[in-house]
Design a protein around this motif. Structure first.
Motif, PDB file in Angstrom:
ATOM      1  N   UNK A   1     -10.450  10.885   1.474  1.00 25.53           N
ATOM      2  CA  UNK A   1     -10.477  11.433   2.823  1.00 25.53           C
ATOM      3  C   UNK A   1     -10.481  10.306   3.852  1.00 25.53           C
ATOM      4  N   UNK A   2     -11.311   9.323   3.633  1.00 23.32           N
ATOM      5  CA  UNK A   2     -11.378   8.207   4.579  1.00 23.32           C
ATOM      6  C   UNK A   2     -10.048   7.461   4.647  1.00 23.32           C
ATOM      7  N   UNK A   3      -9.403   7.307   3.496  1.00 22.79           N
ATOM      8  CA  UNK A   3      -8.104   6.620   3.469  1.00 22.79           C
ATOM      9  C   UNK A   3      -7.069   7.397   4.280  1.00 22.79           C
ATOM     10  N   UNK A   4      -7.001   8.705   4.068  1.00 19.76           N
ATOM     11  CA  UNK A   4      -6.042   9.524   4.806  1.00 19.76           C
ATOM     12  C   UNK A   4      -6.318   9.436   6.303  1.00 19.76           C
ATOM     13  N   UNK A   5      -7.574   9.567   6.677  1.00 22.88           N
ATOM     14  CA  UNK A   5      -7.922   9.507   8.099  1.00 22.88           C
ATOM     15  C   UNK A   5      -7.533   8.169   8.710  1.00 22.88           C
ATOM     16  N   UNK A   6      -7.849   7.097   8.012  1.00 22.02           N
ATOM     17  CA  UNK A   6      -7.598   5.763   8.564  1.00 22.02           C
ATOM     18  C   UNK A   6      -6.104   5.515   8.754  1.00 22.02           C
ATOM     19  N   UNK A   7      -5.312   5.818   7.729  1.00 24.32           N
ATOM     20  CA  UNK A   7      -3.881   5.532   7.792  1.00 24.32           C
ATOM     21  C   UNK A   7      -3.169   6.496   8.742  1.00 24.32           C
ATOM     22  N   UNK A   8      -3.432   7.783   8.598  1.00 23.50           N
ATOM     23  CA  UNK A   8      -2.719   8.770   9.411  1.00 23.50           C
ATOM     24  C   UNK A   8      -3.083   8.668  10.887  1.00 23.50           C
ATOM     25  N   UNK A   9      -4.331   8.374  11.188  1.00 24.27           N
ATOM     26  CA  UNK A   9      -4.718   8.215  12.593  1.00 24.27           C
ATOM     27  C   UNK A   9      -4.083   6.967  13.201  1.00 24.27           C
ATOM     28  N   UNK A  10      -3.987   5.913  12.412  1.00 22.19           N
ATOM     29  CA  UNK A  10      -3.410   4.665  12.928  1.00 22.19           C
ATOM     30  C   UNK A  10      -1.954   4.874  13.347  1.00 22.19           C
ATOM     31  N   UNK A  11      -1.215   5.671  12.545  1.00 18.79           N
ATOM     32  CA  UNK A  11       0.205   5.893  12.828  1.00 18.79           C
ATOM     33  C   UNK A  11       0.475   7.250  13.481  1.00 18.79           C
ATOM     34  N   UNK A  12      -0.558   7.937  13.903  1.00 16.74           N
ATOM     35  CA  UNK A  12      -0.389   9.271  14.481  1.00 16.74           C
ATOM     36  C   UNK A  12       0.584   9.240  15.654  1.00 16.74           C
ATOM     37  N   UNK A  13       1.497  10.208  15.658  1.00 20.99           N
ATOM     38  CA  UNK A  13       2.488  10.289  16.718  1.00 20.99           C
ATOM     39  C   UNK A  13       3.708   9.424  16.499  1.00 20.99           C
ATOM     40  N   UNK A  14       3.679   8.572  15.466  1.00 22.73           N
ATOM     41  CA  UNK A  14       4.797   7.668  15.190  1.00 22.73           C
ATOM     42  C   UNK A  14       5.563   8.050  13.928  1.00 22.73           C
ATOM     43  N   UNK A  15       4.948   8.858  13.084  1.00 21.35           N
ATOM     44  CA  UNK A  15       5.554   9.207  11.796  1.00 21.35           C
ATOM     45  C   UNK A  15       6.192  10.588  11.854  1.00 21.35           C
ATOM     46  N   UNK A  16       7.391  10.692  11.282  1.00 23.71           N
ATOM     47  CA  UNK A  16       8.057  11.987  11.187  1.00 23.71           C
ATOM     48  C   UNK A  16       7.332  12.900  10.210  1.00 23.71           C
ATOM     49  N   UNK A  17       6.888  12.336   9.083  1.00 23.06           N
ATOM     50  CA  UNK A  17       6.271  13.145   8.036  1.00 23.06           C
ATOM     51  C   UNK A  17       5.404  12.265   7.147  1.00 23.06           C
ATOM     52  N   UNK A  18       4.485  12.937   6.454  1.00 22.83           N
ATOM     53  CA  UNK A  18       3.615  12.265   5.490  1.00 22.83           C
ATOM     54  C   UNK A  18       3.768  12.919   4.123  1.00 22.83           C
ATOM     55  N   UNK A  19       3.927  12.094   3.096  1.00 27.52           N
ATOM     56  CA  UNK A  19       3.831  12.562   1.715  1.00 27.52           C
ATOM     57  C   UNK A  19       2.342  12.624   1.398  1.00 27.52           C
ATOM     58  N   UNK A  20       1.754  13.804   1.538  1.00 24.08           N
ATOM     59  CA  UNK A  20       0.299  13.934   1.473  1.00 24.08           C
ATOM     60  C   UNK A  20      -0.200  13.937   0.030  1.00 24.08           C
ATOM     61  N   UNK A  21       0.444  14.735  -0.808  1.00 28.25           N
ATOM     62  CA  UNK A  21       0.072  14.812  -2.224  1.00 28.25           C
ATOM     63  C   UNK A  21       1.349  14.691  -3.044  1.00 28.25           C
ATOM     64  N   UNK A  22       1.268  13.913  -4.113  1.00 29.31           N
ATOM     65  CA  UNK A  22       2.447  13.600  -4.917  1.00 29.31           C
ATOM     66  C   UNK A  22       2.198  13.934  -6.387  1.00 29.31           C
ATOM     67  N   UNK A  23       3.101  14.708  -6.975  1.00 31.95           N
ATOM     68  CA  UNK A  23       3.126  14.946  -8.424  1.00 31.95           C
ATOM     69  C   UNK A  23       1.793  15.457  -8.965  1.00 31.95           C
ATOM     70  N   UNK A  24       1.318  16.546  -8.403  1.00 33.65           N
ATOM     71  CA  UNK A  24       0.032  17.103  -8.825  1.00 33.65           C
ATOM     72  C   UNK A  24       0.163  18.153  -9.921  1.00 33.65           C
ATOM     73  N   UNK A  25       1.389  18.559 -10.248  1.00 36.00           N
ATOM     74  CA  UNK A  25       1.612  19.654 -11.200  1.00 36.00           C
ATOM     75  C   UNK A  25       2.165  19.109 -12.512  1.00 36.00           C
ATOM     76  N   UNK A  26       1.583  19.561 -13.624  1.00 36.48           N
ATOM     77  CA  UNK A  26       2.075  19.154 -14.948  1.00 36.48           C
ATOM     78  C   UNK A  26       1.638  20.202 -15.963  1.00 36.48           C
ATOM     79  N   UNK A  27       2.444  21.243 -16.156  1.00 35.96           N
ATOM     80  CA  UNK A  27       2.019  22.379 -16.985  1.00 35.96           C
ATOM     81  C   UNK A  27       1.614  22.010 -18.406  1.00 35.96           C
TER      82      UNK A  27
END
Length: 237
Positions: A1-27
């Motif tokens: 949570x702290x990592x997301x807040x720190x990075x996303x707030x630093x670049x807030x308003x400058x990024x088109x999109x964020x890859x928030x979660x990656x490859x979480x599914x594996x049946x």
């Protein structure tokens, strides 16, 4: 949570999109909800995905928030230890439906496009189009991410190989771009000189791999033309 807040707030308003979660599914990991066994799941439980998206939205309210996933474009199994494409798509849809039903601020599904030039027969246009439509019905946009074409098992002749790589790009993009919800396509690099596949999918004959639109000297290849044709022939957005 702290990592997301720190990075996303630093670049807030400058990024088109964020890859928030990656490859979480594996049946094949055997969980009822289809999630991949991971440290995040172990320590936080299945709600870690929702937590990540809510945290990202709070930190950067204007950026599009993306869930990115692999192994969605093919039928069967690419390797013995990977889930079938159909099982993966079903599990991802189940996850997306759950996230949307809980009001999770997710905007986009990212579909990784790591194509395999020697296995394009596993591309089933009808089933892939149906999956894309199901995602769009959830009021989600779609991005094609990490697009490249492995050529490590294609013929050594460069002209032949480049034609097959270009065909893989065009065949795949001609299917996915039919879906109006597909809003962007990102290659996994531009030039062959910088591709990750030089290390992870080397050719047995020792020749350089050629998976991207530009060669090692930054010259356009047939793949570039194939991608351009697919864009030109796609329905207008």
């Amino acid at each position: 949570v702290n990592h997301i807040k720190k990075v996303a707030r630093y670049y807030a308003g400058k990024m088109h999109s964020w890859d928030v979660v990656n490859e979480a599914v594996y049946p094949t990991h055997g969980r009822a909800e289809g999630l991949r066994n991971s440290p995040w799941l172990e320590f936080l439980g299945p709600d870690y995905i929702e937590l990540a998206f809510h945290t990202a939205r709070e930190a950067d309210p204007k950026a599009l928030l993306v869930y990115n996933e692999n192994h969605l474009w093919y039928e069967g199994q690419l390797r013995s230890n990977t889930p079938s494409g159909e099982a993966k798509r079903a599990a991802v849809l189940k996850l997306l439906e759950r996230l949307k039903s809980k009001g999770t601020p997710i905007d986009v599904l990212g579909i990784q496009g790591h194509l395999r030039g020697h296995q394009l027969e596993q591309l089933n246009p009808k089933k892939l189009r149906a999956f894309l439509a199901d995602v769009a019905d959830l009021d989600l946009k779609i991005m094609i991410t990490e697009l490249d074409v492995r050529d490590h098992k294609l013929p050594k002749d460069i002209d032949v190989r480049d034609r097959l790589v270009a065909k893989a790009y065009e065949d795949f993009l001609s299917v996915v771009l039919d879906e109006p919800a597909v809003m962007a396509v990102f290659t996994w690099g531009l030039s062959d000189r910088d591709t990750w596949l030089s290390k992870f999918a080397r050719r047995k004959d020792g020749l350089p791999v050629r998976p991207l639109p530009l060669d090692a000297q930054l010259n356009r290849k047939l793949a570039w033309n194939a991608i351009a044709r697919a864009f030109d022939n796609a329905p207008m957005r």
